[in-house]
Design an enzyme around this catalytic site. Structure first.
Site, short mmCIF file in Angstrom:
data_model
loop_
_atom_site.label_atom_id
_atom_site.label_comp_id
_atom_site.label_asym_id
_atom_site.label_seq_id
_atom_site.Cartn_x
_atom_site.Cartn_y
_atom_site.Cartn_z
N ASN A 1 63.68 63.00 86.13
CA ASN A 1 62.56 62.07 86.23
C ASN A 1 63.02 60.75 86.83
OD1 ASN A 1 59.72 61.51 85.46
ND2 ASN A 1 60.59 60.03 84.02
N ASP B 1 50.76 54.39 86.35
CA ASP B 1 49.94 53.20 86.20
C ASP B 1 49.92 52.47 87.54
OD1 ASP B 1 52.46 51.91 86.19
OD2 ASP B 1 52.41 51.52 84.05
N HIS C 1 54.86 54.55 88.90
CA HIS C 1 54.54 53.18 88.53
C HIS C 1 54.23 52.43 89.83
CE1 HIS C 1 55.49 53.54 84.33
NE2 HIS C 1 56.72 54.00 84.59
N GLU D 1 54.33 59.08 84.60
CA GLU D 1 54.20 57.74 83.99
C GLU D 1 53.24 56.87 84.79
OE1 GLU D 1 58.00 55.93 83.10
OE2 GLU D 1 58.97 57.87 82.77
#
Length: 552
Positions: free
Chosen positions: A195, A262, A231, A260
């Site tokens: 990741n 956003d 991100h 993840e």
């Protein structure tokens, strides 16, 4: 050991690679229902304080089919002291997921951050033993409860080379394979992922990840998937060719996942920023939907009330699907509608921007402007990239103008511009413009640079003092220096406009309107927050308006 509830079985089969029948979703259904109709999950990252929030907990159950413990499974939470394991926080989240019929993604086993000092201070032999013991204990504890683990997190630099972490320094590059093999020995059924961030689109870092994964596969390392953190920030543009990037990893026979997600912005938010954010969320969703082996999407939180962004990126925020009061934003609607409608990929690039014109040429800067591009592909015009003739990126503005700083005095520059849309499509290049910076103002200067590390390693605050030791004032200034150890500034900093291009070690700080003049024998202070890996070595050379300064 707890057993995964039967209610999660069908989704678990889907993300594990088994074909399951997709069932139609109601048009007004929750995100998880629309994702399941495509054989994918839609997940949320949570911590124990968040799941205790009575206002938040119903949303967690209603909208999501997968949970990731944001911090509760990291090394500092599960083994804060040698051999002393603690699972209460993580177990609480796993128990909630099972009550809700949700699957769980483990995050993370091996990382350079949030790892206790006692681990980082071990010698190579003891560190290898600690790695093996930690993975064996943690993975065994959660065996049968998780569908996947992020085994190794963030192993790469921005240029695609291996991060010079304490893991690499003491164990060499083989620590990655060792971690995967230890995890597989502890649980033969869980999916094992690597990741990282800034690997979402085509580029140097994702190329490095591709080479690393190819090498692991060639060596028979038991890796099942690649996680793309996503991100994102609207001021930096959407990742280039995200769908194609996900697909090339899937073509290696691996699962891929958005882990993840956003999308932050510079505050305050407004309708234009929120619309751009919605476009980014929709594009990520469409990219995953278009790749059969994309298992699903996890957002790094659901509500801005608990977002990590404001504390990490001062002056930025509003990164998630709903606001602090759980009111949906355009981003939520964009994701919902993309999942409900299936989504289509935008492959149409923007039109070619006009030829850049120059104004305000100085020794170290220039202002460029050009006729705006248009975009008809449906994903919206995200901004522009200004290039030097050799391909070096000079700026990435969101409007059709840019002020360049930190240029070299008495130097000829040839520049051109390309437009980019929300899907990462690039226009053809504009015509080239040539200009020459002026000779510059000689100055006598001294620069002081001091840092304070924080956050258990990995973060730091730098304070900089610029002193004018000459007999005349300095009117207008740009400070320049180069990080020696791969550090990154965290915008916006203070008392200057700070800039560091992606993948570059060079940093510039340009005066603000109120401190553009440094009086004779006067000084000014400025600073920034930043991140580092390994040693936080200070820069050794500074320039002011192209002139080398002494160091204090």
């Amino acid at each position: 050991m707890r057993k995964t509830l039967a209610a999660a079985t069908s989704l678990l089969a889907a993300v594990a690679g088994t074909l399951v029948a997709a069932t139609p979703a109601q048009a007004s259904g929750p995100l998880k229902e629309h994702a399941a109709a495509h054989g994918k999950y839609f997940g949320d990252a949570v911590d124990t304080n968040e799941i205790a929030d009575a206002a938040y907990r119903p949303h967690i159950a209603a909208e999501f089919s997968q949970l990731t413990p944001g911090n509760a499974m990291k090394w500092d939470a599960t083994e804060p002291n040698p051999g002393q394991f603690s699972y209460s926080r993580a177990d609480e989240i796993v128990d909630l997921a099972q009550q809700n019929g949700q699957t769980v993604r483990g995050h993370t086993l091996v990382w350079h951050s949030q790892t206790p000092g006692w681990v980082q201070n071990l010698d190579a032999s003891a560190l290898r033993t600690a790695l093996q013991n930690h993975i064996s204990n943690v993975v065994t504890h959660f065996r049968g409860d998780l569908y996947a683990w992020d085994v190794v997190n963030e192993p790469l630099n921005e240029d695609g080379t291996l991060r010079n972490s304490f893991w690499l320094q003491k164990l060499g590059s083989g620590y990655i394979a060792e971690a995967f093999r230890a995890a597989r020995a502890a649980d033969p059924d869980v999916k094992l992922y690597i990741n990282d961030y800034n690997t979402d689109g085509m580029g140097a870092k994702s190329d490095g990840m591709y080479r690393l994964v190819q090498s692991l596969l060639a060596d028979g390392v038991p890796i099942d998937g690649v996680g793309f953190q996503a991100h994102l920030a609207i001021q930096y543009g959407f990742p280039s060719q995200m769908q194609q990037n996900l697909q090339r990893f899937a073509d290696l026979g691996l699962d891929v996942a958005i882990t993840e997600l956003d999308v932050r912005m510079q505050l305050p938010s407004d309708s234009t920023k929120l619309a751009t954010q919605a476009t980014y969320y929709r594009n990520v969703t469409n990219a995953c939907l278009a790749v059969a082996r994309c298992a699903g999407i996890t957002t790094w939180g659901y509500t801005d009330k608990y977002s990590w962004v404001p504390d990490t990126f001062p002056g930025e925020g509003a990164a998630l699907l709903v606001d602090e009061n759980f009111q949906t934003k355009p981003a939520y609607t964009a994701v919902h509608d993309a999942l409900a409608g299936g989504g289509t990929e935008d492959t149409t690039p923007p039109t070619t921007p006009g030829t850049p014109s120059t104004s305000g040429v100085t020794a170290t800067g220039v202002t460029l402007s050009w006729s705006a591009s248009t975009d008809s592909g449906g994903s919206g015009l995200a901004g522009y990239t200004v290039y030097r003739a050799d391909g070096t990126v000079l700026a990435q503005p969101t409007t059709n103008s840019a002020t360049l700083a930190g240029l070299t005095p008495s130097t000829q520059y040839q520049v051109y511009v390309r437009a980019r849309d929300g899907a990462g499509n690039l226009s053809t290049a504009s015509a080239t413009t040539t200009f020459t910076t002026s000779a510059g103002q000689a100055s006598s200067c001294v620069v002081g640079y001091n840092t304070s590390n924080w956050g258990g390693g990995g973060g730091f605050t730098a304070t900089v003092t610029i002193s004018n030791t000459g007999t005349t004032p300095i009117s207008g200034w740009t400070l320049g220096f180069t990080f020696p150890s791969g550090q990154r500034i965290t915008p916006p900093g203070w008392s200057a406009t700070w800039a560091q291009a992606s993948g570059s070690a060079a940093v510039t700080a340009t005066n603000l309107s109120w401190n553009q003049t440094i009086a004779s024998n006067g000084s000014i202070g400025l600073g920034f927050n930043g991140t580092y890996t390994g040693a936080n070595t200070a820069p050794t050379a500074f320039t002011l308006n192209g002139t080398t300064c002494a160091t204090a």
